[in-house]
Write a protein that holds these residues in place. Structure first.
Motif, PDB file in Angstrom:
ATOM      1  N   VAL A  67       0.869  -1.182   0.000  1.00  0.00           N
ATOM      2  CA  VAL A  67       0.000   0.000   0.000  1.00  0.00           C
ATOM      3  C   VAL A  67       0.899   1.223   0.000  1.00  0.00           C
ATOM      4  O   VAL A  67       1.868   1.300   0.754  1.00  0.00           O
ATOM      5  CB  VAL A  67      -0.912   0.013   1.258  1.00  0.00           C
ATOM      6  N   HIS A  68       0.590   2.171  -0.857  1.00  0.00           N
ATOM      7  CA  HIS A  68       1.321   3.422  -0.886  1.00  0.00           C
ATOM      8  C   HIS A  68       0.340   4.535  -0.548  1.00  0.00           C
ATOM      9  O   HIS A  68      -0.667   4.696  -1.228  1.00  0.00           O
ATOM     10  CB  HIS A  68       1.929   3.656  -2.276  1.00  0.00           C
ATOM     11  N   VAL A  69       0.618   5.259   0.509  1.00  0.00           N
ATOM     12  CA  VAL A  69      -0.252   6.358   0.904  1.00  0.00           C
ATOM     13  C   VAL A  69       0.444   7.657   0.541  1.00  0.00           C
ATOM     14  O   VAL A  69       1.574   7.898   0.950  1.00  0.00           O
ATOM     15  CB  VAL A  69      -0.537   6.311   2.435  1.00  0.00           C
ATOM     16  N   TRP A  70      -0.225   8.464  -0.241  1.00  0.00           N
ATOM     17  CA  TRP A  70       0.335   9.724  -0.697  1.00  0.00           C
ATOM     18  C   TRP A  70      -0.412  10.862  -0.040  1.00  0.00           C
ATOM     19  O   TRP A  70      -1.641  10.926  -0.093  1.00  0.00           O
ATOM     20  CB  TRP A  70       0.230   9.837  -2.215  1.00  0.00           C
ATOM     21  N   THR A  71       0.308  11.741   0.605  1.00  0.00           N
ATOM     22  CA  THR A  71      -0.294  12.916   1.228  1.00  0.00           C
ATOM     23  C   THR A  71       0.319  14.133   0.584  1.00  0.00           C
ATOM     24  O   THR A  71       1.541  14.331   0.628  1.00  0.00           O
ATOM     25  CB  THR A  71      -0.022  12.924   2.732  1.00  0.00           C
TER      26      THR A  71
END
Length: 75
Positions: A67-71
């Protein structure tokens, strides 16, 4: 019915909830201790599978999950 109860326990449903679910769906009541005793039959095959020798089997596939979470950066 037994296989369904076992599957519910394997999927993480508590034995008390299995008791309620089977009563609502089928009209049959199984105590949580009965469900637990029925599911003890799974202990052998599950332990066998958990302790299997993985080096003896070659697998042609590698499964990768992530999972890649981009903020966004707000200035």
């Amino acid at each position: 019915m037994l296989a369904i109860m076992m599957e519910m326990v394997v999927q993480g449903v508590a034995t008390r909830k299995v008791e309620v679910i089977t009563e609502k769906l089928c009209g049959l009541s199984f105590s949580k201790s009965t469900v637990s005793n029925i599911c003890k039959e799974l202990d052998g095959p599950i332990n066998e599978w958990k302790n299997r020798n993985l080096s003896a089997n070659s697998s042609p596939f590698i499964m990768i999950d992530g999972v890649h979470v981009w903020t966004p950066i707000i200035k």
